[in-house]
Write a protein that holds these residues in place. Structure first.
Motif, PDB file in Angstrom:
ATOM      1  N   ARG B 102       0.867  -1.171   0.000  1.00 49.18           N
ATOM      2  CA  ARG B 102       0.000   0.000   0.000  1.00 49.18           C
ATOM      3  C   ARG B 102       0.907   1.225   0.000  1.00 49.18           C
ATOM      4  O   ARG B 102       1.843   1.318   0.790  1.00 49.18           O
ATOM      5  N   LEU B 103       0.615   2.143  -0.899  1.00 44.72           N
ATOM      6  CA  LEU B 103       1.407   3.374  -0.997  1.00 44.72           C
ATOM      7  C   LEU B 103       0.830   4.384  -0.014  1.00 44.72           C
ATOM      8  O   LEU B 103      -0.328   4.795  -0.138  1.00 44.72           O
ATOM      9  N   LEU B 104       1.633   4.788   0.966  1.00 50.71           N
ATOM     10  CA  LEU B 104       1.137   5.725   1.979  1.00 50.71           C
ATOM     11  C   LEU B 104       1.400   7.169   1.591  1.00 50.71           C
ATOM     12  O   LEU B 104       0.623   8.052   1.938  1.00 50.71           O
ATOM     13  N   SER B 105       2.503   7.423   0.911  1.00 52.56           N
ATOM     14  CA  SER B 105       2.742   8.790   0.461  1.00 52.56           C
ATOM     15  C   SER B 105       3.668   8.778  -0.734  1.00 52.56           C
ATOM     16  O   SER B 105       4.463   7.844  -0.923  1.00 52.56           O
ATOM     17  N   PHE B 106       3.545   9.807  -1.559  1.00 52.30           N
ATOM     18  CA  PHE B 106       4.298   9.922  -2.807  1.00 52.30           C
ATOM     19  C   PHE B 106       4.522  11.400  -3.053  1.00 52.30           C
ATOM     20  O   PHE B 106       3.579  12.180  -3.012  1.00 52.30           O
ATOM     21  N   GLY B 107       5.756  11.795  -3.273  1.00 50.37           N
ATOM     22  CA  GLY B 107       5.995  13.204  -3.544  1.00 50.37           C
ATOM     23  C   GLY B 107       7.462  13.458  -3.839  1.00 50.37           C
ATOM     24  O   GLY B 107       8.252  12.520  -3.989  1.00 50.37           O
TER      25      GLY B 107
END
Lengths: 279, 279
Positions: B102-107
């Motif tokens: 599960r991707l929790l954050s991307f930036g």
């Protein structure tokens, strides 16, 4: 508020601040809020905040400037920089040149069930049990508990184990060491281990379990090792192998070893390669 | 005594009892002292003792029989049996068959100094930062923070990273992955990670830092991974090599890999080999 230190709360404040530093919310050079502000934010006593800040300073994450404040240090690795100290595939035996070992206990006992099972002992059969601590000039870094089947253990004395690597004693007995299988995990320091390794109760430790077998596959040694992660880590290099699409890695053999998988791209020797792990 | 739980004291009681079980002072089948006795011995509230016993039961070390008592279980591994789950040298890429991510954050963000340094970024240069959690049917087991230089990160989208292994995306961008160097240590769960991994604050975690390089040696990915040790461990086999007296070990290549160091004594395949680690 009370002036008593609250160890659990102090650990919580420490972990919150550590994560803020790690996540960049508190970048290098930043000044932390003052002790009264942190105490109010976390609902704890100032002495509790102070203890958390001391821990951060001890980790090398912040610098405390008396009368000025607490500042985030730059260039610090997070989690705490683990020394490029041991190569998991290097010499497990030729220890002792730069490290010292102290034998804490030596005797014969029926080991706990999982150890007895791994060593293929009969029910109620005793094993030679030893506890040793290994240290560098910086202090202790590993807590080693070994069990050896009694028929092998009887070939060496307490004094010999206090001064020689166990693997050397095993081979002296005529054994031909074959393989080892090991598992690396993590655990918390219990009271006894904490005292010996000079860490707080509940501090994180690397936990290693290793089973050493002779060439016929018979188990000859069970090692349970606990390491301080601020003084020891497992370093390894891997290389992508296989055809495109296979996407596999294979280990790289340390320089100086006899690389059966030599491929011209051996690991660079580390200046610390002479410092060895193992038992 | 107060009925409030004392988390630090509870952890201390837990660690003391855990060590007594591990050391054999409380052998399999033994009945632990009653809650009032344990409370008196440790100077804590009964609710604190109860919490420590709950934790021991959760670890599989004791069985609580309501109205009868608490008994040490046999055959339990200590430290808690780590699953033979991942092989550090197996497929770091072909993930996802039995695990979910599960991707929790991307930036994009300027990474902490040690990461920026490892990736050889310019001062103030941003990197693609992602936080992912990986889980099996049992629940979450790893918390992965990756940084990739922005020029490479721009070749994939948030949606792609949510559904595909990072290493596959890196190779899709035209990179040829060369080596990886990694370090394994231990740390404590901070509040954010504890919540995601469903452990208590201050629980022990395996900490891994990995730097992946392309074939020219340029850094292309920095991974910081935290693993629950009750659900994940690093397993490896080693083989004694070198002439007698040399006393060295070399790694054994997992079954199925292309063993450049094939020697007829490859590692036995594990039934769990299809479950993969990596990022």
């Amino acid at each position: 508020m009370s002036a008593a230190v609250e160890p659990f709360k102090s650990r919580r404040v420490y972990l919150v601040l550590r994560d803020r530093i790690a996540g960049g919310a508190l970048p290098a050079g930043a000044r932390l809020p003052g002790e009264p502000d942190l105490a109010a934010e976390h609902g704890v006593a100032r002495v509790t905040v102070r203890r958390a800040l001391d821990q951060l300073a001890q980790d090398g994450l912040v610098e405390r400037r008396p009368g000025v404040g607490t500042f985030v240090l730059g260039g610090t690795a997070l989690p705490p920089a683990t020394a490029d100290f041991a190569d998991v595939f290097t010499h497990l035996k030729e220890m002792g040149r730069r490290t010292e070992v102290r034998l804490l206990s030596f005797g014969y006992a029926v080991p706990p069930p999982p150890v007895a099972q791994a060593l293929e002992l009969l029910p109620g059969e005793a094993a030679q049990r030893a506890v040793r601590v290994r240290r560098t000039a910086d202090g202790p870094f590993s807590y080693l508990t070994t069990h050896v089947p009694a028929r092998i253990g009887q070939t060496y004395s307490e004094a010999e184990l206090a001064s020689q690597p166990l693997l050397a004693l095993l081979e002296r007995s005529g054994l031909r060491i074959g393989r080892a299988r090991q598992s690396i995990g993590a655990t918390l320091a219990g009271p006894d281990v904490a005292e010996v390794l000079e860490v707080g109760i509940g501090a994180p430790l690397i936990a290693l379990t290793r089973l050493v077998q002779d060439e016929a596959g018979r188990p000859v040694e069970h090692l349970h090792a606990l390491y301080r992660p601020d003084r020891f880590s497992f370093e390894m290099q891997m290389q992508r192998t296989g055809a495109e699409g296979e996407r596999r890695w294979s280990p790289m053999v340390p320089a100086g070893a006899e690389p059966a998988n030599a491929n011209g791209t051996g690991r660079e020797p580390s200046p610390r390669d002479e410092e060895r792990t193992g038992s």
